[in-house]
Design a protein around this motif. Structure first.
Motif, PDB file in Angstrom:
ATOM      1  N   LYS A 124       0.639  -1.175   0.071  1.00 57.15           N
ATOM      2  CA  LYS A 124      -0.303   0.009  -0.044  1.00 57.15           C
ATOM      3  C   LYS A 124       0.860   1.435   0.037  1.00 57.15           C
ATOM      4  O   LYS A 124       0.785   1.848  -0.875  1.00 57.15           O
ATOM      5  N   SER A 125       1.462   1.419   0.902  1.00 61.64           N
ATOM      6  CA  SER A 125       2.532   2.652   1.027  1.00 61.64           C
ATOM      7  C   SER A 125       3.450   2.691  -0.131  1.00 61.64           C
ATOM      8  O   SER A 125       3.884   3.878  -0.540  1.00 61.64           O
ATOM      9  N   GLY A 126       3.873   1.486  -0.331  1.00 62.83           N
ATOM     10  CA  GLY A 126       4.944   1.336  -1.316  1.00 62.83           C
ATOM     11  C   GLY A 126       4.334   1.809  -2.838  1.00 62.83           C
ATOM     12  O   GLY A 126       4.997   2.507  -3.536  1.00 62.83           O
ATOM     13  N   SER A 127       3.323   1.300  -3.073  1.00 62.53           N
ATOM     14  CA  SER A 127       2.877   1.709  -4.385  1.00 62.53           C
ATOM     15  C   SER A 127       2.194   3.070  -4.543  1.00 62.53           C
ATOM     16  O   SER A 127       2.781   3.696  -5.691  1.00 62.53           O
ATOM     17  N   THR A 155      12.075   4.909 -11.528  1.00 63.35           N
ATOM     18  CA  THR A 155      11.715   4.502 -10.287  1.00 63.35           C
ATOM     19  C   THR A 155      11.784   2.904 -10.411  1.00 63.35           C
ATOM     20  O   THR A 155      11.675   2.217 -11.195  1.00 63.35           O
ATOM     21  N   ILE A 156      12.410   2.476  -9.162  1.00 65.12           N
ATOM     22  CA  ILE A 156      12.608   0.986  -9.214  1.00 65.12           C
ATOM     23  C   ILE A 156      11.891   0.266  -7.984  1.00 65.12           C
ATOM     24  O   ILE A 156      12.141   1.003  -6.738  1.00 65.12           O
ATOM     25  N   GLY A 157      11.131  -0.522  -8.208  1.00 66.28           N
ATOM     26  CA  GLY A 157      10.440  -1.292  -7.131  1.00 66.28           C
ATOM     27  C   GLY A 157      11.004  -2.380  -6.858  1.00 66.28           C
ATOM     28  O   GLY A 157      11.487  -3.144  -7.717  1.00 66.28           O
ATOM     29  N   VAL A 158      11.188  -2.665  -5.610  1.00 60.52           N
ATOM     30  CA  VAL A 158      11.934  -3.898  -5.048  1.00 60.52           C
ATOM     31  C   VAL A 158      10.741  -4.692  -4.216  1.00 60.52           C
ATOM     32  O   VAL A 158      10.094  -4.431  -3.218  1.00 60.52           O
ATOM     33  N   THR A 160       5.768  -9.913 -10.842  1.00 65.23           N
ATOM     34  CA  THR A 160       4.777  -9.892 -11.810  1.00 65.23           C
ATOM     35  C   THR A 160       3.592  -9.094 -11.747  1.00 65.23           C
ATOM     36  O   THR A 160       3.189  -8.256 -12.608  1.00 65.23           O
ATOM     37  N   ARG A 161       2.953  -8.969 -10.712  1.00 62.00           N
ATOM     38  CA  ARG A 161       1.809  -7.991 -10.365  1.00 62.00           C
ATOM     39  C   ARG A 161       2.274  -6.315 -10.378  1.00 62.00           C
ATOM     40  O   ARG A 161       1.475  -5.770 -11.183  1.00 62.00           O
ATOM     41  N   LEU A 162       3.374  -6.353 -10.002  1.00 62.38           N
ATOM     42  CA  LEU A 162       3.775  -4.885  -9.831  1.00 62.38           C
ATOM     43  C   LEU A 162       4.261  -4.388 -11.376  1.00 62.38           C
ATOM     44  O   LEU A 162       4.118  -3.090 -11.613  1.00 62.38           O
ATOM     45  N   ARG A 163       5.010  -5.404 -12.009  1.00 64.98           N
ATOM     46  CA  ARG A 163       5.250  -4.999 -13.440  1.00 64.98           C
ATOM     47  C   ARG A 163       3.983  -4.594 -14.292  1.00 64.98           C
ATOM     48  O   ARG A 163       3.765  -3.551 -15.124  1.00 64.98           O
ATOM     49  N   ALA A 164       3.043  -5.396 -14.045  1.00 67.78           N
ATOM     50  CA  ALA A 164       1.660  -5.158 -14.860  1.00 67.78           C
ATOM     51  C   ALA A 164       1.026  -3.811 -14.615  1.00 67.78           C
ATOM     52  O   ALA A 164       0.429  -3.184 -15.184  1.00 67.78           O
ATOM     53  N   THR A 165       1.346  -3.323 -13.472  1.00 69.10           N
ATOM     54  CA  THR A 165       0.946  -1.940 -13.254  1.00 69.10           C
ATOM     55  C   THR A 165       1.366  -0.824 -13.749  1.00 69.10           C
ATOM     56  O   THR A 165       0.944   0.244 -13.949  1.00 69.10           O
ATOM     57  N   GLY A 166       2.621  -0.905 -14.316  1.00 69.85           N
ATOM     58  CA  GLY A 166       3.393   0.032 -14.793  1.00 69.85           C
ATOM     59  C   GLY A 166       3.897   1.264 -13.847  1.00 69.85           C
ATOM     60  O   GLY A 166       4.402   2.257 -14.263  1.00 69.85           O
ATOM     61  N   LEU A 167       3.713   0.917 -12.584  1.00 73.30           N
ATOM     62  CA  LEU A 167       4.045   2.126 -11.454  1.00 73.30           C
ATOM     63  C   LEU A 167       5.506   2.161 -11.192  1.00 73.30           C
ATOM     64  O   LEU A 167       6.108   3.170 -10.841  1.00 73.30           O
ATOM     65  N   PRO A 178      -4.874   4.516 -11.982  1.00 72.59           N
ATOM     66  CA  PRO A 178      -6.032   3.415 -11.868  1.00 72.59           C
ATOM     67  C   PRO A 178      -5.432   2.171 -11.306  1.00 72.59           C
ATOM     68  O   PRO A 178      -5.817   1.186 -10.601  1.00 72.59           O
ATOM     69  N   ALA A 179      -3.895   2.202 -11.558  1.00 72.92           N
ATOM     70  CA  ALA A 179      -3.012   0.985 -11.049  1.00 72.92           C
ATOM     71  C   ALA A 179      -3.152   0.893  -9.574  1.00 72.92           C
ATOM     72  O   ALA A 179      -3.239  -0.025  -8.837  1.00 72.92           O
TER      73      ALA A 179
END
Lengths: 357, 357
Positions: B211-214, B228-231, B239-246, B345-346
């Motif tokens: 939640k706070s990360g996204s 931006t790099i999501g760990v 896979t889920r985070l890649r799909a969001t494009g965030l 929306p993501a």
């Protein structure tokens, strides 16, 4: 042979987990071979300074029921720890200390700026420094934190050691280096506020009469603070701090009392743009937050700081303050602190007074 | 009558020590009189959201040896706490929660910007909010953290409440407000780097799939991050985070493994100018420090952060990084986080997915 890593990872002997080892500080055992990796430095050790909390714990462990201390047993335990772990780390307190010695070899890829023959103090903890004792600590009777020692230690690519100056007694230099992160970070933060403010920057140092506190007061003024406020716990210390002239205002307050601290700083010309917490007692977070102005900064140098008390305290008080974990490292921090001591006779007198007692 | 203090000090009923009282959060008992001091606001309560850790502790306390939970006993204990202390604070966990209600009276000197009839959520903890329950929690069966409740609560001069928006479901808004400090502080810090950098600012969010990360990833991009790099901890979440494009890059790493985290962020284009720690597990300090560039900033939002591990870790690694205690409050933080949710929306899909499970 493993490739060297600037963190010293290549000297960790613990079994790797998930294909990665732990860092040297968390490791059970370090590789103490004297041969250097290309980015390392080897130091001939002259003296260990055990961390005070670690020494007290060892002393308690070796105290008999009649109150007598088995100093030979204490010494044997230090030897045992270093022989087993390849570093000096008290498993109870987790802490180590620092060491003094002379550089005896510098790897060709080292970036620490040291030369063979330099007399140095290590400013990274003994808890991550490969160490071999070669004299069984024969010149130490187990009393006190200062341990004469023959042996060697290794510094990694990413490490810190400061050359001891010729013009100051070693103990005085060490005493300053022990707290040199505080004035350096205070100066940086105060300087940033001063650069973008048209009004004078107000700085409050909680524990302004102590070692890190007095250096931080001097640093704040040098970095452009318009008003410095020293907060001390009782009138005796207030009198002493006033006599030094290091602070524009000196106030007495219990730092654990949030409203008391807020009101005392306010009465001295606060709230502060920058508050610096240098007292090692728990429960100072709320008061430091309340003593700080909107969009101000609190720098916590006390190891007694509670992360959650700071985070939840600021939220509960709707306080828009920046809160910094006091990092003990900034480039040039030791040289800066020593220069402050040389420039401020009052700071030097305070440090010399503490060494004398 | 005592003069009001913006911190709510005037409602603390504990005996004063040294002529000063403790703050409401630390107090044993608060004055819950419905009459307002001039800077206060009274809210008609509709629902309490108990802190998850507090509810779990209460549940354990009321679990019999056969595993059955005495929900009536649990409810009775909540009533007892609020009746005795004048606030909801679990003495074991120290935590409270938040509440939802409607403003019923606003003191003439209040600066909270609220009007009678506003439907609000309090963003300061229940641990410091005077509260009276008037329906004996008759509509609550003791199951779950959401507690329908009739009664009233008082907000102080220095407090935080956010008006619930009309266009979003209440639970979704609350879920966003619960973590709204993280994106606001991330945006501020990233914006400062972006303003003074000619190159693109790199931001790593550890726990970027939560939640706070996204929200922090979305905030970093909006504030001008160049990369931006999501760990995340495993491939499924990647896979889920890649799909969001965030995030521009998504990498899998165990945040408790310092070298693993450092290397993963480096491989994704790091080190980061700003690292944001949003995972609630202990031991992430070293990795976050190593993943951050020289003169970069680490923002710790995890309540599992250890102050001393961060301070000593940076020193041991000779890392010149700024380390921030993640303050849960910034002016406008709730509105900002809700706007991010509306714009992305993501992010909204991620929050709705969590509410549905």
């Amino acid at each position: 042979m493993r490739a060297s890593d600037p963190t010293g990872l290549h000297r960790v002997l613990d079994d790797a987990k998930d294909g990665h080892g732990v860092l040297p500080q968390a490791a059970q055992r370090l590789d103490t071979r004297p041969e250097l990796w290309p980015d390392e430095v080897r130091v001939r050790v002259e003296k260990l300074n055990l961390d005070a909390a670690s020494y007290r714990q060892l002393e308690r462990t070796h105290t008999a029921s009649d109150g007598s201390v088995d100093h030979a047993g204490l010494r044997a335990e230090v030897l045992e720890i270093v022989a087993t772990r390849g570093k000096m780390q008290n498993s109870e307190t987790g802490s180590g200390g620092m060491l003094v010695g002379t550089v005896e070899e510098v790897g060709p890829d080292s970036h620490l700026g040291l030369a063979v023959g330099d007399r140095v103090a290590t400013l990274v903890s003994l808890t991550l420094t490969p160490l071999v004792i070669e004299d069984r600590l024969a010149r130490w009777d187990g009393r006190g934190e200062q341990v004469p020692c023959a042996g060697y230690a290794v510094l990694f690519g990413r490490s810190i050691a400061a050359v001891l100056p010729d013009d100051l007694p070693t103990d005085l230099s060490l005493s300053v280096m022990d707290v040199c992160g505080a004035p350096a970070l205070t100066a940086r933060v105060v300087g940033e506020y001063a650069a973008r403010s048209s009004y004078g920057v107000t700085v409050a140092v909680v524990g302004g009469g102590g070692k890190s506190g007095s250096l931080s007061l001097a640093a704040a003024r040098q970095a452009g603070a318009g008003r410095t406020i020293g907060v001390v716990p009782h009138e005796g210390e207030a009198t002493r701090l006033r006599a030094t002239g290091l602070a524009d205002e000196v106030v007495v307050a219990d730092a654990r009392n949030p409203i008391g601290l807020r009101d005392a700083v306010a009465a001295a010309g606060g709230p502060a743009d920058v508050s610096v917490v240098c007292v090692d007692v728990p429960g100072c977070e709320g008061g430091a937050i309340l003593a700080t102005a909107d969009r101000g900064t609190v720098i916590f140098f006390s190891m007694a700081t509670s992360f959650s008390a700071a985070a939840l305290g600021a939220e509960g008080l709707a306080a828009d303050v920046t809160m910094l974990v006091g990092n003990g490292y900034l480039p040039g921090h030791a040289a800066y602190a020593l220069d402050l001591l040389r420039a401020e006779p009052a700071v030097r007198a305070l440090f010399e007074g503490r060494l004398a007692t």
